[in-house]
Design a protein around this motif. Structure first.
Motif, short mmCIF file in Angstrom:
data_model
loop_
_atom_site.label_atom_id
_atom_site.label_comp_id
_atom_site.label_asym_id
_atom_site.label_seq_id
_atom_site.Cartn_x
_atom_site.Cartn_y
_atom_site.Cartn_z
N ALA A 26 4.92 4.61 15.65
CA ALA A 26 5.47 3.59 14.75
C ALA A 26 5.65 2.26 15.47
CB ALA A 26 6.80 4.08 14.18
N GLU A 27 6.08 2.34 16.75
CA GLU A 27 6.24 1.12 17.52
C GLU A 27 4.90 0.44 17.76
OE1 GLU A 27 7.91 -1.97 19.71
OE2 GLU A 27 8.78 -0.53 18.30
N ARG A 28 3.85 1.25 18.02
CA ARG A 28 2.51 0.68 18.24
C ARG A 28 2.02 0.01 16.95
NH1 ARG A 28 1.65 5.86 20.88
NH2 ARG A 28 1.88 5.59 23.12
N VAL A 29 2.25 0.66 15.81
CA VAL A 29 1.84 0.07 14.53
C VAL A 29 2.56 -1.25 14.30
CG1 VAL A 29 1.90 0.37 12.03
CG2 VAL A 29 1.17 2.26 13.50
N ARG A 30 3.82 -1.25 14.62
CA ARG A 30 4.61 -2.48 14.44
C ARG A 30 4.06 -3.62 15.30
NH1 ARG A 30 8.10 -5.44 16.75
NH2 ARG A 30 8.17 -4.13 18.60
N LEU A 41 -6.70 -5.10 6.98
CA LEU A 41 -6.68 -4.05 5.97
C LEU A 41 -7.27 -2.74 6.52
CD1 LEU A 41 -6.11 -3.26 3.03
CD2 LEU A 41 -8.41 -4.07 2.46
N LYS A 42 -8.35 -2.85 7.29
CA LYS A 42 -8.93 -1.65 7.89
C LYS A 42 -7.93 -0.97 8.83
CE LYS A 42 -13.71 -3.39 7.75
NZ LYS A 42 -14.86 -3.81 8.56
N SER A 71 -6.27 2.74 8.68
CA SER A 71 -6.41 3.70 9.78
C SER A 71 -5.07 4.23 10.27
CB SER A 71 -7.16 3.04 10.94
OG SER A 71 -6.38 2.02 11.53
N PHE A 72 -3.97 3.55 9.96
CA PHE A 72 -2.65 4.01 10.39
C PHE A 72 -2.17 5.22 9.60
CE2 PHE A 72 -1.66 -0.61 11.75
CZ PHE A 72 -2.33 -0.40 12.95
N GLY A 73 -2.83 5.52 8.48
CA GLY A 73 -2.41 6.67 7.68
C GLY A 73 -1.10 6.44 6.97
N ASP A 74 -0.18 7.38 7.15
CA ASP A 74 1.13 7.28 6.49
C ASP A 74 1.94 6.09 6.99
OD1 ASP A 74 0.46 9.52 5.08
OD2 ASP A 74 1.50 10.90 6.45
N LEU A 75 1.66 5.67 8.20
CA LEU A 75 2.41 4.55 8.76
C LEU A 75 1.88 3.20 8.27
CD1 LEU A 75 2.82 5.77 12.46
CD2 LEU A 75 4.49 5.87 10.62
N GLY A 76 0.72 3.19 7.63
CA GLY A 76 0.11 1.95 7.18
C GLY A 76 0.72 1.44 5.89
N ASP A 77 0.56 0.15 5.64
CA ASP A 77 1.08 -0.48 4.43
C ASP A 77 0.06 -1.53 3.98
OD1 ASP A 77 2.42 -1.57 2.35
OD2 ASP A 77 4.19 -2.17 3.49
N VAL A 78 -0.88 -1.12 3.12
CA VAL A 78 -1.95 -2.02 2.70
C VAL A 78 -1.44 -3.14 1.81
CG1 VAL A 78 -3.73 -0.25 2.91
CG2 VAL A 78 -2.49 -0.52 0.75
N THR A 79 -0.27 -2.94 1.19
CA THR A 79 0.26 -3.99 0.30
C THR A 79 0.58 -5.27 1.06
OG1 THR A 79 2.50 -3.12 0.53
CG2 THR A 79 1.15 -2.30 -1.31
N LEU A 80 0.92 -5.09 2.34
CA LEU A 80 1.20 -6.27 3.16
C LEU A 80 -0.01 -7.20 3.23
CD1 LEU A 80 3.18 -4.68 6.13
CD2 LEU A 80 4.11 -6.10 4.29
N VAL A 81 -1.18 -6.59 3.26
CA VAL A 81 -2.41 -7.38 3.37
C VAL A 81 -2.87 -7.83 1.99
CG1 VAL A 81 -4.78 -7.38 4.23
CG2 VAL A 81 -3.03 -6.02 5.40
N GLN A 82 -2.76 -6.94 1.02
CA GLN A 82 -3.28 -7.25 -0.31
C GLN A 82 -2.60 -8.46 -0.92
OE1 GLN A 82 -2.72 -3.48 -2.25
NE2 GLN A 82 -4.75 -2.71 -1.65
N LYS A 83 -1.33 -8.61 -0.67
CA LYS A 83 -0.63 -9.75 -1.28
C LYS A 83 -0.98 -11.08 -0.60
CE LYS A 83 3.62 -9.24 1.45
NZ LYS A 83 5.07 -8.95 1.37
N LYS A 84 -1.66 -10.97 0.56
CA LYS A 84 -2.13 -12.18 1.25
C LYS A 84 -3.60 -12.46 0.97
CE LYS A 84 0.99 -11.42 5.20
NZ LYS A 84 1.87 -12.58 4.99
N ALA A 85 -4.29 -11.50 0.32
CA ALA A 85 -5.73 -11.61 0.12
C ALA A 85 -6.07 -12.80 -0.77
CB ALA A 85 -6.28 -10.33 -0.49
N PRO A 86 -7.13 -13.52 -0.44
CA PRO A 86 -7.50 -14.70 -1.24
C PRO A 86 -8.35 -14.33 -2.46
CG PRO A 86 -8.99 -14.49 0.60
CD PRO A 86 -8.00 -13.36 0.73
N ARG A 87 -8.44 -15.27 -3.36
CA ARG A 87 -9.33 -15.11 -4.50
C ARG A 87 -10.59 -15.93 -4.23
NH1 ARG A 87 -9.70 -18.22 -9.19
NH2 ARG A 87 -7.79 -19.34 -8.61
#
Length: 554
Positions: free
Chosen positions: A441-445, A477-478, A482-498
């Protein structure tokens, strides 16, 4: 003297004419205004000698005429005077006297044409050996004469007439080695014709090589700085294989140093040195001469203005092939101290890494970074070295220092590498361990924090690099996936451009815009507040496009 009396006293064999057959052509030439007074005076004096001798001959006083000739020779006349004396003796059958005069003649006028006259005199009387000795004396005496080419051609043709083919060939080759190439054109032409008539395939090839050699000599004589001509000349000599000739051409070519200390003038020139060193090492197999070639070339280059990393590296690699690591390190160390280049750092580190000298690698990386602090490649490779040595904390510190630099050439590469640090730490058997989970978790952070900092860098310091910011989000996002359960794709998606398709005009030479191209623009969420303005801009764009279309219809 009355004409009848002259006819009664004419000696046997002489035509009753008013002018002698041996009279010098210049004796009756009037002194024009363009001739020097000294030459006029000489011509008048010679005319007096001719008339005096002619009178004695008409009177039949041959001995007196001979004495007059001897007195005249004491005044060291020109070639015509000596030729007249020789013809005089030959008219009376005095061959030995004529031969003695020829000996004095060539001593007084040691020139190719006088020796050739002497040799032809002997050849006409069947004295082949005497004629050969005359040519041999002349060849030894006049090898440096500016007209030596004429002498050697005549000598070779003499041997050819005597059917001494090998002697003639030896004369041609002897002459070609000694007569300056700028004065040997006829010599090459005669030799080629000789080989075509008498030689075998090898001889003909030698003659052709000689002709090409003459052409290259002419080219480099006219323009010594034409390095392409030197390369062609060197290739010719290397195909023949004569070491002395090859080295001579190399030495002559590198003596022509470019006149200006600008790298573009030196690039072809340096390759002459490189080829010279490779020849000594691979063909001549003279390692000491190879080392000397590299050493002299490196001394010659003005390293404060420019350098050639290739030359430094080749010199070091040569020493490595000689198993002299100390000398290789000294060369590369001098290169870094005098003219550091990225290629030199990379190769030096590669060598030390191969030898397992990791402390030396660290020192070199530190110098590399000190020389080029914006070089992301150096930072990343230094961190990878520490990571491969299981020095994760050192690697992380290096990345932290790198990211803190005010300017970087490819920051996105460094962000990505920094974010991936430590993902593969740990082992499968510790997956259920609580401590291990906390470590992960610390490495992911930490990884996520790196991406956050990178994204913020592009947003605040490089807003125009929208495509690079979008690529960074794709990588982020990738990672989250790859972090699995520790990942949070929403953090990236809300920054994604149009993505938005736009058109922009293509400029022309006169500044007008007659065509458009499509491109992809990126609108990030933090730019939504500018949406009203964007709509206004889009409307303005459509209006402008419509107006352009209306103009075209008119």
């Amino acid at each position: 003297m009355p004409s009848g009396r002259r006819g009664r006293r004419t000696s046997p064999g002489l035509a009753p004419s008013t002018s002698a057959p041996w009279t010098s052509p210049t004796a009756t030439t009037p002194c024009g205004s363009s001739m020097r007074s000294s030459r006029c005076a000489t011509a008048i004096i010679d005319q007096l000698w001719y008339k005096y001798i002619h009178m004695e001959e008409l009177l039949g006083a041959v001995a007196n005429a001979r004495q007059v000739f001897e007195r005249w020779m004491g005044w060291r006349p020109d070639i015509a005077g000596w030729n007249s004396y020789i013809k005089f003796e030959l008219r009376y059958g005095e061959v030995e006297r004529a031969r003695a005069i020829y000996e004095r003649f060539v001593a007084e006028h040691p020139r190719p044409d006088t020796f050739i006259r002497y040799a032809k005199f002997e050849m006409k009387r069947g004295e082949v050996e005497r004629a050969r000795r005359v040519y041999e004396r002349a060849a030894d005496l006049l090898v440096d004469d500016e007209d030596a080419e004429v002498l050697f051609v005549a000598f070779a043709e003499f041997e050819e007439k005597c059917r001494e083919v090998e002697r003639a060939r030896a004369i041609y080759k002897y002459a070609l080695d000694r007569v300056p190439k700028g004065r040997a054109e006829d010599l090459y032409r005669k030799f080629l014709a000789f080989e075509k008539q008498f030689g075998d395939r090898e001889g003909i090839e030698d003659a052709i090589v000689g002709k090409r050699r003459f052409q290259y000599e002419d080219e480099v004589r006219k323009n010594p700085l034409n390095y392409d001509s030197w390369f062609d000349y060197i290739r010719l000599e290397e195909s023949v294989g004569n070491k002395d000739r090859i080295r001579d051409v190399y030495e002559r070519s590198i003596a022509n140093v470019p006149p200006a200390e600008e790298k573009r003038y030196w690039q072809r020139y340096i390759y002459l040195w490189i080829n010279y060193a490779l020849y000594e090492e691979l063909d001549a197999q003279d390692m000491e001469r190879t080392r000397e070639v590299y050493r002299e070339c490196l001394k010659l280059i003005p390293h404060k203005k420019f350098t050639f990393a290739k030359l430094w590296l080749m010199a070091a690699q040569f020493e490595i092939r000689q198993k002299n690591i100390k000398a290789a390190r000294q060369i590369l160390g001098n290169a870094i101290g005098m003219a550091p280049k990225g290629k030199i750092f990379k190769k030096y580190i590669e060598i030390e890494l191969y030898l397992g000298n990791f402390d030396r690698c660290r020192t070199l990386y530190e110098k590399y970074i000190e020389w080029s602090p914006a070089n992301c490649y150096a930072w990343r490779k230094y961190a990878e070295l520490e990571k491969n040595l299981s020095e994760t904390d050192r690697a992380r510190s290096i990345y932290e220092l790198a990211i803190a630099q005010p300017a970087l050439d490819t920051p996105e590469v460094l962000w990505k590498a920094s974010a991936g640090l430590g993902e593969d730490d740990g082992s499968e058997e510790n997956k259920n361990d609580v401590g291990y989970q906390e470590q992960q978790a610390e490495r992911v952070r930490r990884c996520r924090a790196v991406f956050e900092r990178a994204f913020d860098y592009f947003r605040t310091n490089a807003a125009e690099l929208k495509e690079e910011r979008a690529m960074l989000l794709e990588e982020w996002l990738k990672k989250e996936l790859s972090f699995g359960d520790l990942g949070d794709v929403t953090l990236v998606q809300k920054k994604a451009p149009r993505k938005v398709k736009r058109k922009r005009p293509l400029p022309t030479d006169d500044g007008s815009s007659i065509a458009y191209e499509e491109y992809i623009d990126y609108i990030f969420p933090d730019e939504v507040t500018l949406a009203p303005n964007l709509k206004i801009l889009e409307a303005a764009y459509k209006w402008k496009k419509q107006k352009a279309n209306d103009t075209e219809d008119d």
